[in-house]
Design a protein around this motif. Structure first.
Motif, PDB file in Angstrom:
ATOM      1  N   GLY A  12      35.894  47.636  45.788  1.00 22.45           N
ATOM      2  CA  GLY A  12      36.610  48.532  44.889  1.00 22.45           C
ATOM      3  C   GLY A  12      36.988  47.787  43.618  1.00 22.45           C
ATOM      4  N   SER A  13      37.921  48.344  42.894  1.00 23.51           N
ATOM      5  CA  SER A  13      38.324  47.771  41.614  1.00 23.51           C
ATOM      6  C   SER A  13      39.447  46.764  41.831  1.00 23.51           C
ATOM      7  CB  SER A  13      38.783  48.897  40.674  1.00 23.51           C
ATOM      8  OG  SER A  13      39.095  48.388  39.409  1.00 23.51           O
ATOM      9  N   VAL A  14      39.193  45.506  41.470  1.00 25.98           N
ATOM     10  CA  VAL A  14      40.155  44.419  41.663  1.00 25.98           C
ATOM     11  C   VAL A  14      40.444  43.789  40.309  1.00 25.98           C
ATOM     12  CG1 VAL A  14      40.520  42.141  42.691  1.00 25.98           C
ATOM     13  CG2 VAL A  14      39.434  43.960  44.019  1.00 25.98           C
ATOM     14  N   THR A  15      41.719  43.561  40.017  1.00 24.17           N
ATOM     15  CA  THR A  15      42.105  43.040  38.714  1.00 24.17           C
ATOM     16  C   THR A  15      42.516  41.574  38.716  1.00 24.17           C
ATOM     17  OG1 THR A  15      43.511  43.476  36.796  1.00 24.17           O
ATOM     18  CG2 THR A  15      44.535  43.698  38.936  1.00 24.17           C
ATOM     19  N   GLN A  16      42.826  41.024  39.891  1.00 23.84           N
ATOM     20  CA  GLN A  16      43.228  39.618  39.986  1.00 23.84           C
ATOM     21  C   GLN A  16      42.919  39.093  41.376  1.00 23.84           C
ATOM     22  OE1 GLN A  16      47.378  38.893  39.094  1.00 23.84           O
ATOM     23  NE2 GLN A  16      47.235  36.694  39.429  1.00 23.84           N
ATOM     24  N   LEU A  17      42.462  37.848  41.458  1.00 23.04           N
ATOM     25  CA  LEU A  17      42.189  37.186  42.726  1.00 23.04           C
ATOM     26  C   LEU A  17      43.048  35.927  42.826  1.00 23.04           C
ATOM     27  CD1 LEU A  17      38.296  37.441  42.785  1.00 23.04           C
ATOM     28  CD2 LEU A  17      39.862  38.671  44.304  1.00 23.04           C
ATOM     29  N   VAL A  18      43.597  35.685  44.021  1.00 25.31           N
ATOM     30  CA  VAL A  18      44.421  34.503  44.259  1.00 25.31           C
ATOM     31  C   VAL A  18      43.954  33.847  45.548  1.00 25.31           C
ATOM     32  CG1 VAL A  18      46.759  33.588  44.524  1.00 25.31           C
ATOM     33  CG2 VAL A  18      46.379  35.653  43.143  1.00 25.31           C
ATOM     34  N   ALA A  31      43.198  47.360  41.238  1.00 30.29           N
ATOM     35  CA  ALA A  31      43.376  47.780  39.850  1.00 30.29           C
ATOM     36  C   ALA A  31      43.888  49.205  39.728  1.00 30.29           C
ATOM     37  CB  ALA A  31      42.048  47.667  39.094  1.00 30.29           C
ATOM     38  N   GLU A  32      43.789  49.992  40.794  1.00 34.49           N
ATOM     39  CA  GLU A  32      44.133  51.414  40.715  1.00 34.49           C
ATOM     40  C   GLU A  32      45.528  51.730  41.232  1.00 34.49           C
ATOM     41  OE1 GLU A  32      42.104  53.346  39.190  1.00 34.49           O
ATOM     42  OE2 GLU A  32      40.503  51.858  39.035  1.00 34.49           O
ATOM     43  N   ARG A  33      46.070  50.907  42.085  1.00 35.44           N
ATOM     44  CA  ARG A  33      47.357  51.186  42.734  1.00 35.44           C
ATOM     45  C   ARG A  33      48.036  49.863  43.079  1.00 35.44           C
ATOM     46  NH1 ARG A  33      46.385  54.958  46.475  1.00 35.44           N
ATOM     47  NH2 ARG A  33      44.262  55.315  45.717  1.00 35.44           N
ATOM     48  N   PRO A  34      49.338  49.851  43.379  1.00 40.58           N
ATOM     49  CA  PRO A  34      50.030  48.612  43.750  1.00 40.58           C
ATOM     50  C   PRO A  34      49.726  48.197  45.193  1.00 40.58           C
ATOM     51  CG  PRO A  34      51.590  50.425  43.718  1.00 40.58           C
ATOM     52  CD  PRO A  34      50.287  50.975  43.187  1.00 40.58           C
ATOM     53  N   ALA A  35      48.496  47.769  45.392  1.00 44.31           N
ATOM     54  CA  ALA A  35      48.037  47.339  46.713  1.00 44.31           C
ATOM     55  C   ALA A  35      47.392  45.969  46.600  1.00 44.31           C
ATOM     56  CB  ALA A  35      47.041  48.346  47.294  1.00 44.31           C
ATOM     57  N   VAL A  36      47.437  45.208  47.685  1.00 41.82           N
ATOM     58  CA  VAL A  36      46.846  43.871  47.734  1.00 41.82           C
ATOM     59  C   VAL A  36      45.952  43.797  48.966  1.00 41.82           C
ATOM     60  CG1 VAL A  36      47.280  41.395  47.885  1.00 41.82           C
ATOM     61  CG2 VAL A  36      48.864  42.870  46.615  1.00 41.82           C
ATOM     62  N   HIS A  37      44.701  43.395  48.775  1.00 40.14           N
ATOM     63  CA  HIS A  37      43.735  43.251  49.856  1.00 40.14           C
ATOM     64  C   HIS A  37      43.547  41.775  50.178  1.00 40.14           C
ATOM     65  CE1 HIS A  37      42.693  47.470  49.033  1.00 40.14           C
ATOM     66  NE2 HIS A  37      42.656  47.112  47.755  1.00 40.14           N
ATOM     67  N   ILE A  38      43.316  41.476  51.448  1.00 42.31           N
ATOM     68  CA  ILE A  38      43.116  40.092  51.884  1.00 42.31           C
ATOM     69  C   ILE A  38      41.753  39.988  52.544  1.00 42.31           C
ATOM     70  CG2 ILE A  38      43.969  38.190  53.318  1.00 42.31           C
ATOM     71  CD1 ILE A  38      46.361  40.995  52.552  1.00 42.31           C
ATOM     72  N   TRP A  39      40.957  38.984  52.106  1.00 41.70           N
ATOM     73  CA  TRP A  39      39.646  38.731  52.692  1.00 41.70           C
ATOM     74  C   TRP A  39      39.562  37.274  53.159  1.00 41.70           C
ATOM     75  CZ3 TRP A  39      40.140  41.254  47.962  1.00 41.70           C
ATOM     76  CH2 TRP A  39      39.638  42.560  47.886  1.00 41.70           C
ATOM     77  N   ASP A  40      38.667  37.027  54.139  1.00 45.78           N
ATOM     78  CA  ASP A  40      38.309  35.639  54.425  1.00 45.78           C
ATOM     79  C   ASP A  40      37.242  35.222  53.423  1.00 45.78           C
ATOM     80  OD1 ASP A  40      35.469  35.521  55.491  1.00 45.78           O
ATOM     81  OD2 ASP A  40      36.300  37.044  56.827  1.00 45.78           O
ATOM     82  N   CYS A  41      37.111  33.936  53.212  1.00 47.32           N
ATOM     83  CA  CYS A  41      36.145  33.435  52.235  1.00 47.32           C
ATOM     84  C   CYS A  41      34.865  32.943  52.885  1.00 47.32           C
ATOM     85  CB  CYS A  41      36.773  32.306  51.407  1.00 47.32           C
ATOM     86  SG  CYS A  41      38.084  32.863  50.331  1.00 47.32           S
ATOM     87  N   GLY A  42      34.577  33.410  54.083  1.00 44.62           N
ATOM     88  CA  GLY A  42      33.326  33.081  54.736  1.00 44.62           C
ATOM     89  C   GLY A  42      32.339  34.210  54.563  1.00 44.62           C
ATOM     90  N   ALA A 319      35.335  39.041  41.393  1.00 49.15           N
ATOM     91  CA  ALA A 319      35.406  40.496  41.462  1.00 49.15           C
ATOM     92  C   ALA A 319      34.680  41.036  40.240  1.00 49.15           C
ATOM     93  CB  ALA A 319      36.855  40.967  41.475  1.00 49.15           C
ATOM     94  N   THR A 320      33.738  41.951  40.459  1.00 49.69           N
ATOM     95  CA  THR A 320      32.905  42.432  39.362  1.00 49.69           C
ATOM     96  C   THR A 320      33.274  43.853  38.954  1.00 49.69           C
ATOM     97  OG1 THR A 320      31.153  43.486  40.666  1.00 49.69           O
ATOM     98  CG2 THR A 320      31.040  41.081  40.390  1.00 49.69           C
ATOM     99  N   GLY A 321      32.797  44.235  37.780  1.00 54.23           N
ATOM    100  CA  GLY A 321      33.023  45.588  37.307  1.00 54.23           C
ATOM    101  C   GLY A 321      32.288  46.630  38.112  1.00 54.23           C
TER     102      GLY A 321
END
Length: 404
Positions: A12-18, A31-42, A319-321
């Motif tokens: 989806g649309s992501v505006t910042q990665l940490v 980017a669309e709502r005040p939500a934060v997603h968590i992924w593993d980096c594998g 995160a891409t457009g």
């Protein structure tokens, strides 16, 4: 350096990665709502979401972005554990692999007041800005220190935007932002602030970012143009200063210039083994600061880079457009361990700001090319168009005071 795609997923649309500083985990701000997603980096498998049921942001043309500013979550990774703290719309919650829980130590008023979060370097306290005490004005002059073991809430100094801990430990950098000038302040892990500081024009900067070896500090800005500055550490000598895209043409701003300015992500730099920069046309620019060289990598098929971060082992998460999350191998992981002597040299070159002293009145500041003591700044009465805008403003204020 060869760049290779390791994994790709719809995000989806992501505006910042940490990225987590130690573990293969990454948080992405929706980017669309005040939500934060968590992924593993594998495999880039999504592990959880904070704020999944939140409502979308109001259209920015209707309220000039105010709703997004007020409701955007702040996030902070624990320095060692798989624990992410997030400001929700009505509470402060923590995500762990076991699920979501509310953080009980947070004062009730802070649930909607905190704009910035950071863990102390030892992970035992949560730093939050602005303060939960005071009125809506005085709160911005201080911060909260939440002891996670006892639940007590203490007072901390003013800071904002983010905290960058030096990879060798013993010191961190943060910002004190103001429209006239922004200070990059250095402090010990106990929040004792140090006299040496950077001074930057204007405000609207991203959090400071140390290189993996601790020899450089990068700061992405600002409110008026897409600046990027890199400073040597511990000398604070500026080694790179550039504007991404076209420089500010002056007010009134042409629509064409605003369009190209807004096309650049505000969160498009990362330090792996080198400095990386994402662009609106989908290329990644690898910047070798030591040799003052740059190489472009066209690996995202023209999809704009909306957010970028580096994992602890040197991979890039993008995160891409096109709504994708991409994990990239850069062919070189950070190999040089940060030297604690860098921090010792910085500490030896400065002293602590007195506990009862005003911060700005005690700082020895530099913009990376010139330096000013408090007495220097107090004595400035003339400045030219070639001087930094903050120095021109200082001269004007000093003149007005002398004439009063």
């Amino acid at each position: 350096m060869t760049v290779e795609t390791l994994a790709r997923t719809r995000a989806g649309s992501v505006t910042q990665l940490v990225c987590h500083p130690r573990l293969p985990l990454v948080a992405g701000l929706d980017a669309e709502r005040p939500a934060v997603h968590i992924w593993d980096c594998g495999e880039l498998r999504e592990l959880g979401t904070v704020g999944a049921d939140s409502t979308v942001y109001t259209d920015e043309e209707e309220d000039y972005g105010r709703d997004r500013v007020l409701r955007s979550p702040a996030v902070a990774w624990h320095p060692e554990d798989a624990q992410l703290v997030v400001t929700g719309e009505h509470d402060v919650v923590q995500w762990t692999p076991a699920g979501l829980t509310e953080l009980d130590e947070v004062p009730p008023i802070a649930a909607y007041r905190y704009r910035c979060l950071a863990f102390s370097p030892d992970g035992q306290r949560l730093w939050a800005y602005p303060s939960s005490s005071g009125d809506e004005y005085s709160a911005w002059e201080g911060s909260d220190v939440l002891d996670l073991a006892s639940g007590s809430v203490g007072a901390g100094p003013r800071w904002d935007t983010g905290v960058a801990v030096h990879p060798a430990g013993g010191l961190y950098a943060t910002l004190c932002s103001d429209q006239g000038a922004t200070l990059c302040v250095f402090a010990r892990p106990d929040q004792t602030r140090l006299r040496r500081a950077l001074i930057l024009d204007a405000d609207g900067y991203g959090p400071p970012m140390f290189s993996a070896d601790g020899r450089y500090l990068a700061i992405r800005g600002n409110a008026y143009e897409n600046s990027l500055e890199v400073f040597e550490f511990p000398s604070l000598h500026r080694v790179l200063a550039t504007v991404l895209g076209e420089p500010n043409p002056g007010y009134p701003y042409p629509d064409e210039w605003l369009d190209q300015k807004n096309a650049w992500s505000r969160h498009n730099i990362a330090f792996g083994a080198t400095l990386w920069l994402g662009t609106p046309n989908g290329t990644l620019i690898e910047v070798d600061i030591d040799n003052q060289q740059a190489v472009e990598h066209d690996i995202l098929a023209g999809s704009p880079v909306k957010a970028l971060c580096a994992t602890p082992t040197g991979e890039l998460v993008v995160a891409t457009g096109a709504g994708e999350l991409v994990l990239l191998a850069t062919g070189s992981a950070p190999t040089q361990t940060a030297d604690a002597e860098l921090v010792r040299a910085f500490l030896d070159s400065t002293s602590d700001v007195p506990d009862d002293g005003d911060l700005e009145d005690n700082l020895d500041v530099t913009d990376g090319t010139r330096s000013w003591t408090p007495d220097d700044r107090a004595a400035v009465t003339t400045a030219t168009d070639t001087d930094p805008p903050w120095l021109q403003l200082t001269a004007a204020i000093n003149n007005a005071r002398r004439q009063a």
